[in-house]
Motif scaffolding. Structure first.
Motif, PDB file in Angstrom:
ATOM      1  N   GLN A  61      -6.593  -2.807  -3.587  1.00  0.00           N
ATOM      2  CA  GLN A  61      -7.133  -2.103  -2.433  1.00  0.00           C
ATOM      3  C   GLN A  61      -6.831  -0.615  -2.561  1.00  0.00           C
ATOM      4  O   GLN A  61      -5.673  -0.216  -2.654  1.00  0.00           O
ATOM      5  CB  GLN A  61      -6.523  -2.649  -1.143  1.00  0.00           C
ATOM      6  CG  GLN A  61      -6.842  -4.111  -0.902  1.00  0.00           C
ATOM      7  CD  GLN A  61      -6.065  -4.698   0.259  1.00  0.00           C
ATOM      8  OE1 GLN A  61      -4.908  -4.354   0.471  1.00  0.00           O
ATOM      9  NE2 GLN A  61      -6.696  -5.579   1.017  1.00  0.00           N
ATOM     10  N   SER A  95       0.842  -1.191   0.000  1.00  0.00           N
ATOM     11  CA  SER A  95       0.000   0.000   0.000  1.00  0.00           C
ATOM     12  C   SER A  95       0.882   1.248   0.000  1.00  0.00           C
ATOM     13  O   SER A  95       1.771   1.400   0.841  1.00  0.00           O
ATOM     14  CB  SER A  95      -0.910  -0.010   1.225  1.00  0.00           C
ATOM     15  OG  SER A  95      -1.767   1.111   1.215  1.00  0.00           O
ATOM     16  N   GLU A 103     -12.285  -2.019  -2.457  1.00  0.00           N
ATOM     17  CA  GLU A 103     -11.521  -3.158  -2.963  1.00  0.00           C
ATOM     18  C   GLU A 103     -12.099  -3.552  -4.323  1.00  0.00           C
ATOM     19  O   GLU A 103     -13.310  -3.676  -4.489  1.00  0.00           O
ATOM     20  CB  GLU A 103     -11.589  -4.344  -2.001  1.00  0.00           C
ATOM     21  CG  GLU A 103     -10.825  -4.108  -0.708  1.00  0.00           C
ATOM     22  CD  GLU A 103     -10.702  -5.384   0.112  1.00  0.00           C
ATOM     23  OE1 GLU A 103     -11.383  -6.382  -0.229  1.00  0.00           O
ATOM     24  OE2 GLU A 103      -9.934  -5.387   1.086  1.00  0.00           O
ATOM     25  N   HIS A 138      -2.820   2.926  -2.588  1.00  0.00           N
ATOM     26  CA  HIS A 138      -3.241   1.727  -3.318  1.00  0.00           C
ATOM     27  C   HIS A 138      -2.229   0.597  -3.131  1.00  0.00           C
ATOM     28  O   HIS A 138      -1.045   0.812  -2.884  1.00  0.00           O
ATOM     29  CB  HIS A 138      -3.395   2.038  -4.810  1.00  0.00           C
ATOM     30  CG  HIS A 138      -2.194   2.723  -5.409  1.00  0.00           C
ATOM     31  ND1 HIS A 138      -1.960   4.077  -5.237  1.00  0.00           N
ATOM     32  CD2 HIS A 138      -1.167   2.265  -6.158  1.00  0.00           C
ATOM     33  CE1 HIS A 138      -0.844   4.423  -5.856  1.00  0.00           C
ATOM     34  NE2 HIS A 138      -0.337   3.331  -6.421  1.00  0.00           N
ATOM     35  N   VAL A 153      -6.805  -8.780  -5.901  1.00  0.00           N
ATOM     36  CA  VAL A 153      -7.598  -7.695  -5.312  1.00  0.00           C
ATOM     37  C   VAL A 153      -6.757  -6.429  -5.277  1.00  0.00           C
ATOM     38  O   VAL A 153      -5.613  -6.448  -4.803  1.00  0.00           O
ATOM     39  CB  VAL A 153      -8.059  -8.031  -3.883  1.00  0.00           C
ATOM     40  CG1 VAL A 153      -8.800  -6.849  -3.265  1.00  0.00           C
ATOM     41  CG2 VAL A 153      -8.945  -9.267  -3.886  1.00  0.00           C
ATOM     42  N   THR A 160      -6.980   2.038  -0.318  1.00  0.00           N
ATOM     43  CA  THR A 160      -7.111   2.005   1.140  1.00  0.00           C
ATOM     44  C   THR A 160      -7.848   3.198   1.698  1.00  0.00           C
ATOM     45  O   THR A 160      -8.798   3.048   2.489  1.00  0.00           O
ATOM     46  CB  THR A 160      -5.711   1.911   1.779  1.00  0.00           C
ATOM     47  OG1 THR A 160      -4.958   0.905   1.126  1.00  0.00           O
ATOM     48  CG2 THR A 160      -5.823   1.575   3.258  1.00  0.00           C
TER      49      THR A 160
END
Length: 231
Positions: free
Chosen positions: A148, A122, A155, A173, A146, A150
């Motif tokens: 993400q 992330s 998601e 991300h 997936v 955040t």
């Protein structure tokens, strides 16, 4: 590179490929680059062989340009202006290789990162313009993926062939993939290049009420399809 960005190329963030011809790694490619803030591109494009590389990238480059034109027309035109200005500058400086590369570079984005089997932690991309849209496309034979986003609490199913776009500066991300090989094409912009070409900053992308209504209609249609499929 600075300490913050070392994770992008650190060996522990890559995993082995199942296919022998795939080598885990990451490479950044641009037709021209101005080094600022200790940032260095991993590939220096010179000569006819590099021109062949750029020509092989023309089809995905056109797709990224078309996608940006739909999503953010003002940024699309600003990026074309940057492209033209850099081409004129290279011609005046007698930089023949750079001139040729810019003539064959089909994307309005001035850089692309190609990553094979890299774990994407992330993060945010603070060297991109905040109003800019990065475009990521993933291919491969991997399983459940997936993405993400955040700080948005979102998601996304990141299956092979999916194209995702967002502001890498604003949106934190990361990607999680259960298993399998994957190659990501991440098209991006740099403030340093737009500033060098004196390209005015664009506004942020906006949506109107009609767009919002269409989005909700699509949601309802999708829900109806799922319900009818269970009958």
């Amino acid at each position: 590179m600075g300490q913050v960005s070392k994770w992008r190329t650190h060996s522990t963030n890559f995993y082995a490929s199942k296919e022998l011809q795939l080598k885990p790694g990451c490479i950044n490619i641009s037709p021209c680059w101005f080094q600022q803030g200790h940032e260095v591109f991993s590939t220096t494009l010179k000569g006819d062989r590099s021109l062949l590389v750029i020509q092989d990238m023309q089809h995905p480059g056109l797709i990224s340009s078309a996608a940006l034109r739909v999503m953010h027309l003002q940024l699309y035109h600003a990026s074309i202006s940057t492209h033209i200005e850099l081409g004129n500058w290279a011609a005046k400086q007698g930089l023949d290789d750079m001139c040729r590369f810019l003539q064959h570079w089909t994307s309005v984005y001035m850089g692309v990162a190609i990553m094979c089997n890299r774990k994407s932690l992330s993060h945010r991309d603070l060297k991109c313009p905040p109003e800019g849209f990065d475009i990521l496309t993933c291919i491969g034979g991997y399983g459940h993926g997936v993405m993400q986003l955040t700080n948005l609490g979102i998601e996304l199913a990141y299956d092979p062939g999916v194209m995702v776009s967002y502001s890498g500066w604003l949106v934190r991300h990361g990607v999680q993939v259960a298993e399998g090989d994957r190659i990501v094409w991440a098209w991006f912009m740099r403030d340093s290049m737009h500033n060098y070409a004196r390209t005015p900053c664009t506004e942020y992308a906006k949506y109107n009420l009609a767009d919002f209504a269409i989005y909700h209609l699509a949601q309802y249609n999708q829900a109806d399809f799922i319900w009818y499929r269970t009958l």
